[in-house]
Design a protein around this motif. Structure first.
Motif, mmCIF file in Angstrom:
data_model
loop_
_atom_site.group_PDB
_atom_site.id
_atom_site.type_symbol
_atom_site.label_atom_id
_atom_site.label_comp_id
_atom_site.label_asym_id
_atom_site.label_seq_id
_atom_site.Cartn_x
_atom_site.Cartn_y
_atom_site.Cartn_z
ATOM 1 N N UNK A 1 -2.881 4.096 9.605
ATOM 2 C CA UNK A 1 -4.145 3.086 9.624
ATOM 3 C C UNK A 1 -3.643 2.026 8.686
ATOM 4 N N UNK A 2 -4.382 0.800 8.959
ATOM 5 C CA UNK A 2 -4.160 -0.163 7.777
ATOM 6 C C UNK A 2 -5.567 -0.184 7.158
ATOM 7 N N UNK B 1 -0.664 10.091 4.573
ATOM 8 C CA UNK B 1 -0.205 10.475 3.455
ATOM 9 C C UNK B 1 0.231 9.585 2.537
ATOM 10 N N UNK B 2 0.413 8.357 2.810
ATOM 11 C CA UNK B 2 1.147 7.381 1.726
ATOM 12 C C UNK B 2 -0.141 6.441 1.038
ATOM 13 N N UNK B 3 -1.553 6.999 1.243
ATOM 14 C CA UNK B 3 -2.830 6.340 0.716
ATOM 15 C C UNK B 3 -3.371 7.245 -0.061
ATOM 16 N N UNK C 1 -4.288 12.107 -0.594
ATOM 17 C CA UNK C 1 -4.740 11.751 0.831
ATOM 18 C C UNK C 1 -5.688 12.623 1.434
ATOM 19 N N UNK C 2 -6.143 13.510 0.644
ATOM 20 C CA UNK C 2 -7.234 14.564 1.188
ATOM 21 C C UNK C 2 -8.188 14.813 -0.187
ATOM 22 N N UNK D 1 -6.733 3.754 0.253
ATOM 23 C CA UNK D 1 -6.123 2.468 -0.455
ATOM 24 C C UNK D 1 -4.752 2.985 -0.831
ATOM 25 N N UNK D 2 -4.020 1.780 -1.205
ATOM 26 C CA UNK D 2 -2.789 1.977 -1.815
ATOM 27 C C UNK D 2 -2.269 1.670 -3.188
#
Length: 598
Positions: free
Chosen positions: A21-22, A313-315, A360-361, A384-385
């Protein structure tokens, strides 16, 4: 069979598909259609979406979409039981500016109320003429969003944001703001039985929105609709998704069970997602809202609910309260982080910039005791990142790890000046909003040039010294080579040295014919130079004069040396015809036997 095999093969390829997602993961309504261009590709139950091309569609991706004019939310095809292809809603919410059903939290800048197609402008809230009860005088300091402007607001609990359109208090109209909805509120539509697939219709003597949604959840449907203040409809969806669903603006009838809520209109229905106000569940979107149980009614006592939120996973996950009314200190909302194995109680005063779960969880919990209740809460979650440390030439930052909402402060190295903001805020997309620059000071430029010149001059002097040392070393080496060659000039004369090998002899005056056969009487062998050739015979003509000059100077010595030289010349002349080995004069005591004297 071939289609089933193709779908099965596609499902195998989709095993392990993760949510992608973005940041802007929400939908809007434009021209009576749902518009969504995000990248969520998992259903609301966590099933991976199939590629649209596998079901006859043209797009080659598997992101959730709303391709039909009658779609209420984005959706996708999923495979159930390994063979059943079904439509599944995606956990994507409306891009709303309101988090209450009546829009009392709307803070947008729309200033044109709805008036049946007639364009009308709002009056300023500072205008108190004509007996207006809502104004800046009643709500000073910007309370309830009222201020020196004419934007639509809802400070007094009406069904929708509104504003004054004339001088009198009766000139008030509601504002039909398309993006002003609670996330679970899907809109107001004409009530036509032939448009909807209704699973159950139930009238309530005391109807509220939560009571209708709870009733429809137990029916196993996706949507609940309220109308005429008393009617509840449990709806599967539109009968014909190809038919346009147009929103209307007359769902302002108070609910029979709570006049602070609005249950549709006389010929219209307010439609809701039944997930709004449920106790617990799983959420797979990258942006969504968690409501307290029984929302928008007060939460029940002695209640415990849990929700699990999963993002890519990257957020990371950021949590913010949009509405909070939990007066009892024993009632609380908490979050549990699996990465740190710790729980934190969430309170609005501690979450000014939001609370970021570094995972991410996230597991959310709500607990209420038996002794009190409250209005509840609406909790917004967003993927968010992390922001990386900014690279500012000749500059430094206050830290190396930044999460969305964190501020980074900057300073420049000595000799440089900061141009731009002193701080920058980490955004949800992993970038800073604005970064400064470090530029050289004017005085520093001159100083730097002078330092460069000094360094360059120092290097030049050092090189000159090194070159002189090298020249001296080379000259010395040249003299050494000339000396080793045997040539040396003294007082303008060239002297030639001759190396003569030594040969063993019996005595200083006796030269045996064979060195091996003439040992000394004491067993030692005495070495003497062999007979010299006439040195003057071997001197080149170019050097002859110089050698003779030296010889003449030697003859000018004392008388004894002169007589010795004459005798030596005489003996030499007498022995001119002798063997070369005896070509020199014998001393006066020649022939005396050699003794063993020490």
């Amino acid at each position: 069979m071939e289609e089933t095999g193709f779908v099965l093969g596609l499902l195998v390829a989709l095993v392990g598909v993760r949510v992608r997602a973005q940041i802007e993961e929400c939908y809007t309504r434009a021209d009576d259609r749902v518009v969504y261009e995000g990248r969520v590709n998992v259903s609301e139950f966590g099933d991976p979406c199939l590629h649209w091309s596998a079901t006859g569609g043209e797009p080659v991706h598997n992101y959730c979409r709303a391709p039909r004019v009658g779609d209420l939310k984005p959706w996708c095809y999923v495979l159930v039981g390994g063979k059943s292809l079904v439509e599944a809603q995606c956990d994507v919410q409306h891009c709303t500016e309101c988090y209450t059903l009546t829009g009392s939290d709307y803070r947008g800048n729309q200033s044109e109320p709805y008036s049946a197609g007639v364009r009308t402008a709002c009056m300023s809230w500072a205008d108190t003429g004509g007996g207006k009860q809502v104004s800046t005088a009643r709500y000073p300091g910007g309370a309830q969003g009222i201020g020196e402007h004419n934007y639509c607001r809802n400070p007094d609990g009406r069904s929708t944001p509104w504003c004054y359109t004339g001088q009198s208090a009766g000139n008030a109209l509601g504002c039909h703001i398309k993006n002003c909805k609670a996330p679970g509120y899907l809109g107001c539509y004409n009530l036509r039985y032939n448009m909807w697939t209704i699973m159950r219709h139930q009238p309530f003597a005391s109807l509220t929105i939560p009571s209708c949604l709870d009733f429809c959840r137990r029916q196993g449907v996706q949507y609940g609709g309220v109308s005429q203040g008393t009617q509840c409809y449990c709806i599967v969806g539109p009968k014909n998704a190809q038919r346009i669903l147009r929103e209307v603006n007359d769902c302002g009838t108070p609910c029979s069970g709570d006049n602070r809520q609005f249950c549709g209109g006389q010929s219209s229905m307010a439609l809701f997602d039944v997930k709004m106000g449920r106790c617990g569940g799983y959420l797979y979107s990258t942006r969504g809202t968690v409501y307290s149980p029984n929302w928008p009614d007060p939460f029940p006592t002695s209640n415990t609910c849990s929700w699990t939120v999963t993002v890519p996973e990257d957020k990371f996950i950021r949590l913010r309260f949009k509405y909070y009314d939990i007066p009892d200190k024993n009632d609380y909302v908490s979050v549990w982080n699996n990465e740190t194995d710790s729980g934190v109680v969430l309170k609005p005063q501690d979450m000014k910039d939001g609370y970021v779960v570094e995972s991410n969880t996230a597991h959310l919990y709500f607990s209420s005791d038996p002794y009190g209740s409250g209005g509840g809460f609406s909790l917004l979650y967003e993927a968010v990142k992390q922001c990386t440390e900014p690279n500012i030439p000749h500059g430094m930052t206050s830290a190396t790890f930044f999460l969305p909402g964190h501020k980074a402060s900057f300073r420049c190295q000595y000799g440089f000046t900061r141009v731009g903001p002193r701080t920058a805020t980490c955004q949800d997309n992993g970038e800073f909003d604005q970064l400064p620059k470090c530029v050289p000071n004017k005085g520093t430029v001159v100083t730097t040039i002078v330092l460069i010149l000094i360094v360059a001059l120092s290097i030049a002097v050092l090189l000159i010294v090194v070159l002189l040392v090298l020249v001296l070393i080379l000259c010395k080496q040249k003299k050494e080579r000339e000396r080793n060659c045997g040539d040396e000039r003294r007082n303008g004369e060239l002297v030639v040295y001759e190396t003569v090998p030594m040969t063993p002899t019996k005595s200083h005056f006796y030269v045996p014919s064979s060195p091996e056969a003439n040992p000394t009487s004491n067993g030692h062998t005495t070495f003497h130079p062999p007979k010299r050739e006439n040195i003057y015979d071997s001197v080149p003509e170019v050097q002859y004069a110089t050698v003779n000059k030296r010889r003449q100077s030697e003859q000018d010595g004392d008388d004894n040396d002169k007589q010795g030289n004459q005798k030596h010349d005489l003996n030499k002349n007498e022995d001119a015809g002798m063997n070369d080995t005896h070509d020199y004069a014998e001393p006066p005591d020649a022939g005396r036997p050699e003794t063993n004297d020490n």
